[in-house]
Design a protein around this motif. Structure first.
Motif, mmCIF file in Angstrom:
data_model
loop_
_atom_site.group_PDB
_atom_site.id
_atom_site.type_symbol
_atom_site.label_atom_id
_atom_site.label_comp_id
_atom_site.label_asym_id
_atom_site.label_seq_id
_atom_site.Cartn_x
_atom_site.Cartn_y
_atom_site.Cartn_z
ATOM 1 N N ALA A 274 0.851 -1.187 0.000
ATOM 2 C CA ALA A 274 0.000 0.000 0.000
ATOM 3 C C ALA A 274 0.889 1.241 0.000
ATOM 4 O O ALA A 274 1.877 1.310 0.732
ATOM 5 C CB ALA A 274 -0.899 -0.007 1.230
ATOM 6 N N VAL A 275 0.574 2.206 -0.860
ATOM 7 C CA VAL A 275 1.351 3.454 -0.953
ATOM 8 C C VAL A 275 0.367 4.613 -0.797
ATOM 9 O O VAL A 275 -0.520 4.782 -1.637
ATOM 10 C CB VAL A 275 2.034 3.589 -2.336
ATOM 11 N N SER A 276 0.504 5.378 0.256
ATOM 12 C CA SER A 276 -0.436 6.493 0.424
ATOM 13 C C SER A 276 0.084 7.711 -0.332
ATOM 14 O O SER A 276 1.290 7.869 -0.541
ATOM 15 C CB SER A 276 -0.635 6.824 1.911
ATOM 16 N N ILE A 277 -0.839 8.559 -0.727
ATOM 17 C CA ILE A 277 -0.440 9.781 -1.436
ATOM 18 C C ILE A 277 0.348 10.691 -0.479
ATOM 19 O O ILE A 277 1.258 11.411 -0.904
ATOM 20 C CB ILE A 277 -1.664 10.492 -2.086
ATOM 21 N N ASP A 278 0.030 10.605 0.818
ATOM 22 C CA ASP A 278 0.801 11.392 1.798
ATOM 23 C C ASP A 278 2.265 10.953 1.844
ATOM 24 O O ASP A 278 3.165 11.782 2.020
ATOM 25 C CB ASP A 278 0.175 11.256 3.197
ATOM 26 N N GLU A 279 2.484 9.655 1.698
ATOM 27 C CA GLU A 279 3.869 9.154 1.680
ATOM 28 C C GLU A 279 4.619 9.731 0.472
ATOM 29 O O GLU A 279 5.795 10.106 0.582
ATOM 30 C CB GLU A 279 3.871 7.615 1.607
ATOM 31 N N ILE A 280 3.902 9.816 -0.666
ATOM 32 C CA ILE A 280 4.543 10.346 -1.875
ATOM 33 C C ILE A 280 4.889 11.827 -1.684
ATOM 34 O O ILE A 280 5.997 12.270 -2.012
ATOM 35 C CB ILE A 280 3.603 10.157 -3.093
ATOM 36 N N VAL A 281 3.944 12.577 -1.104
ATOM 37 C CA VAL A 281 4.186 14.011 -0.866
ATOM 38 C C VAL A 281 5.350 14.179 0.115
ATOM 39 O O VAL A 281 6.252 15.005 -0.101
ATOM 40 C CB VAL A 281 2.902 14.704 -0.347
ATOM 41 N N ALA A 282 5.356 13.370 1.178
ATOM 42 C CA ALA A 282 6.424 13.473 2.181
ATOM 43 C C ALA A 282 7.783 13.134 1.550
ATOM 44 O O ALA A 282 8.786 13.819 1.801
ATOM 45 C CB ALA A 282 6.131 12.547 3.361
ATOM 46 N N ALA A 283 7.817 12.083 0.723
ATOM 47 C CA ALA A 283 9.068 11.699 0.060
ATOM 48 C C ALA A 283 9.531 12.830 -0.852
ATOM 49 O O ALA A 283 10.722 13.164 -0.905
ATOM 50 C CB ALA A 283 8.874 10.410 -0.740
ATOM 51 N N TYR A 284 8.572 13.442 -1.547
ATOM 52 C CA TYR A 284 8.914 14.551 -2.443
ATOM 53 C C TYR A 284 9.532 15.700 -1.655
ATOM 54 O O TYR A 284 10.582 16.237 -2.026
ATOM 55 C CB TYR A 284 7.662 15.030 -3.189
ATOM 56 N N LYS A 285 8.857 16.041 -0.548
ATOM 57 C CA LYS A 285 9.346 17.184 0.252
ATOM 58 C C LYS A 285 10.714 16.914 0.864
ATOM 59 O O LYS A 285 11.497 17.826 1.079
ATOM 60 C CB LYS A 285 8.321 17.541 1.330
ATOM 61 N N ALA A 286 10.983 15.633 1.137
ATOM 62 C CA ALA A 286 12.285 15.268 1.713
ATOM 63 C C ALA A 286 13.346 15.083 0.627
ATOM 64 O O ALA A 286 14.476 14.681 0.917
ATOM 65 C CB ALA A 286 12.132 13.987 2.539
ATOM 66 N N GLY A 287 12.959 15.305 -0.632
ATOM 67 C CA GLY A 287 13.923 15.133 -1.729
ATOM 68 C C GLY A 287 14.212 13.674 -2.044
ATOM 69 O O GLY A 287 15.249 13.341 -2.612
ATOM 70 N N LYS A 288 13.292 12.780 -1.649
ATOM 71 C CA LYS A 288 13.543 11.345 -1.853
ATOM 72 C C LYS A 288 12.662 10.700 -2.918
ATOM 73 O O LYS A 288 12.712 9.488 -3.108
ATOM 74 C CB LYS A 288 13.360 10.600 -0.530
ATOM 75 N N LEU A 289 11.827 11.522 -3.571
ATOM 76 C CA LEU A 289 11.018 10.960 -4.662
ATOM 77 C C LEU A 289 11.847 11.075 -5.940
ATOM 78 O O LEU A 289 11.825 12.080 -6.641
ATOM 79 C CB LEU A 289 9.686 11.711 -4.784
ATOM 80 N N ASN A 290 12.616 10.021 -6.219
ATOM 81 C CA ASN A 290 13.578 10.077 -7.324
ATOM 82 C C ASN A 290 12.909 10.029 -8.687
ATOM 83 O O ASN A 290 13.311 10.728 -9.603
ATOM 84 C CB ASN A 290 14.575 8.909 -7.238
ATOM 85 N N GLU A 291 11.907 9.135 -8.817
ATOM 86 C CA GLU A 291 11.272 8.945 -10.128
ATOM 87 C C GLU A 291 9.830 8.495 -9.935
ATOM 88 O O GLU A 291 9.468 7.968 -8.880
ATOM 89 C CB GLU A 291 12.002 7.841 -10.937
ATOM 90 N N ALA A 292 9.033 8.697 -10.966
ATOM 91 C CA ALA A 292 7.683 8.125 -11.014
ATOM 92 C C ALA A 292 7.437 7.719 -12.463
ATOM 93 O O ALA A 292 7.869 8.413 -13.382
ATOM 94 C CB ALA A 292 6.652 9.142 -10.553
ATOM 95 N N PHE A 293 6.777 6.559 -12.643
ATOM 96 C CA PHE A 293 6.460 6.146 -14.014
ATOM 97 C C PHE A 293 5.251 5.224 -14.031
ATOM 98 O O PHE A 293 4.925 4.571 -13.046
ATOM 99 C CB PHE A 293 7.658 5.471 -14.707
ATOM 100 N N GLY A 294 4.585 5.227 -15.173
ATOM 101 C CA GLY A 294 3.465 4.321 -15.388
ATOM 102 C C GLY A 294 3.914 3.182 -16.279
ATOM 103 O O GLY A 294 4.882 3.311 -17.026
ATOM 104 N N THR A 295 3.204 2.034 -16.195
ATOM 105 C CA THR A 295 3.527 0.897 -17.057
ATOM 106 C C THR A 295 2.269 0.384 -17.755
ATOM 107 O O THR A 295 1.201 0.315 -17.166
ATOM 108 C CB THR A 295 4.126 -0.278 -16.257
ATOM 109 N N GLY A 296 2.427 0.027 -19.011
ATOM 110 C CA GLY A 296 1.326 -0.575 -19.771
ATOM 111 C C GLY A 296 1.861 -1.042 -21.111
ATOM 112 O O GLY A 296 2.910 -0.569 -21.562
ATOM 113 N N THR A 297 1.148 -1.959 -21.735
ATOM 114 C CA THR A 297 1.594 -2.509 -23.016
ATOM 115 C C THR A 297 1.815 -1.419 -24.062
ATOM 116 O O THR A 297 2.786 -1.448 -24.809
ATOM 117 C CB THR A 297 0.542 -3.517 -23.528
#
Ligand code: PLP
Length: 351
Positions: A274-297
């Protein structure tokens, strides 16, 4: 199998300007289900279907689909990537929507035959492929709500370039906190057209604000990240690749599965949880959100450059594709194109 070839072949489009899903080949595969069994597969000229306006699909949405790809190399060899997994997933979707399940092996064989029939339509340039679209609909003619007793399975083919007009350029996504795509217990884990119909409104709203995609949150708390509606979502947080676990509302993507398996093969850290959106925001603010990507055929890996959640605008990777995203793109397309070994036996050569 019955094969009726067209004597009216279409002019091919310019293979350097294919875009996605605009052109269709000369033939299609059709298999009908009636009297409790699948009939003989038929390859016929691509053309309109004739259906009763009372067909179940038009009224109660009994429709599911799949998407996979075939490739052709310069030497004329044609391959398909994990097609049997697509038909297995289609059967899971069929179960959920009370539709007839397909015999996996025979169906894959019939699809391969179709692909080889239209071999001249498979582009060879890097980044291009033949998109294969199997679809299953309820065709019985009656206006009462119960499962159709008749079905039509058909497969059409479309030569494609990259899914997004800008190829691997990072996309912008808006986190949707009002509308939902699917909920647990609903049809989120089935690949059915109804999920897409339900997602159009939020997607149009986002588009008007300059976003290519919508990121959906869970239906109960609007707290946990689910998926992008046509792609599964991955984040790289402090060097670890993290993706939401399959919770019943998320479509179990075959590209998602390939990414996880390739990361594990190379002993790179990957977590399904489980990944909460708050975790993503917190990681971003801490400079730890290195990358984000989607996957599909369709896009394989689609880097995400901007995620907007309420008033928070997260800019990721400085407008460029991230290191892991690029590595995964190269790795997975490299297996598809037989540039790298295929330890999981995902690629099947057809000729
Ligand atoms: C098809 C689809 C995906 C991606 O699945 P792949 O098997 O990787 O193509 C993700 N989300 C939804 C809702 C889908 O329909």
């Amino acid at each position: 199998m019955k094969i009726k070839l067209t004597n009216n072949k279409k002019a091919k489009p310019d293979f350097s300007k294919l875009g996605f899903g605009k052109y269709f080949t000369d033939h299609m595969l059709v298999i009908d289900y009636k009297d409790g069994k699948w009939q003989e597969p038929e390859i016929v000229p691509f053309g309109d279907l004739s259906l009763s306006p009372a067909s179940v699909v038009f009224h109660y949405g009994q429709e599911i689909f799949e998407g996979c790809k075939a490739y052709k190399s310069e030497d004329g060899k044609v391959t398909m990537f994990r097609a049997a997994d697509n038909i297995k997933r289609m059967n899971n979707s069929a179960k959920r929507l009370c539709m007839a399940e397909l015999p996996v092996e025979e169906t894959v064989k019939a699809i391969e035959k179709l692909v080889l029939t239209d071999i001249d339509w498979i582009p060879t340039a890097p980044g291009t492929s033949l998109y294969v679209r199997p679809t299953l609909i309820g065709t019985e003619a009656f206006l009462g709500v119960h499962p159709s007793a008749q079905f039509k399975f058909f497969v059409i083919l479309s030569p494609v370039g990259s899914y997004y007009a800008n190829g691997l350029a990072p996309i912008k996504i808006n986190v949707e906190d009002k509308y939902l795509r699917a909920g647990k217990g609903g049809t989120g884990e089935a690949k059915c057209g109804g999920n897409y119909a339900a997602s159009l409104y939020a997607a149009e709203n986002a588009k008007h604000q300059g976003f290519e995609q919508v990121l959906y949150l869970d239906s109960v708390e609007r707290k946990f990240v689910e998926e992008v509606g046509a792609m599964n979502m991955f984040f790289v947080i402090d060097g670890t690749v993290v993706t939401p676990e399959l919770d019943g509302a998320i479509l179990p993507g075959i590209t998602r599965d390939s990414v996880i398996k390739v990361l594990k093969e190379f002993k790179m850290p990957v977590e399904e949880r489980a990944v909460s959106i708050d975790e993503i925001v917190a990681a971003y603010k801490a400079g730890k959100l290195n990358e984000a990507f989607g996957t599909g055929t369709a896009a394989v890996i689609s880097p995400v450059g901007v995620i907007k959640y309420g008033d928070t605008v997260m800019e990721i990777g400085g407008g460029k594709i991230g290191e892991k995203s690029l590595w995964l793109y190269d790795r997975i397309t490299g297996v598809q194109n037989r540039k790298y070994p295929d330890p999981f036996k995902w690629v099947k050569t057809l000729n």
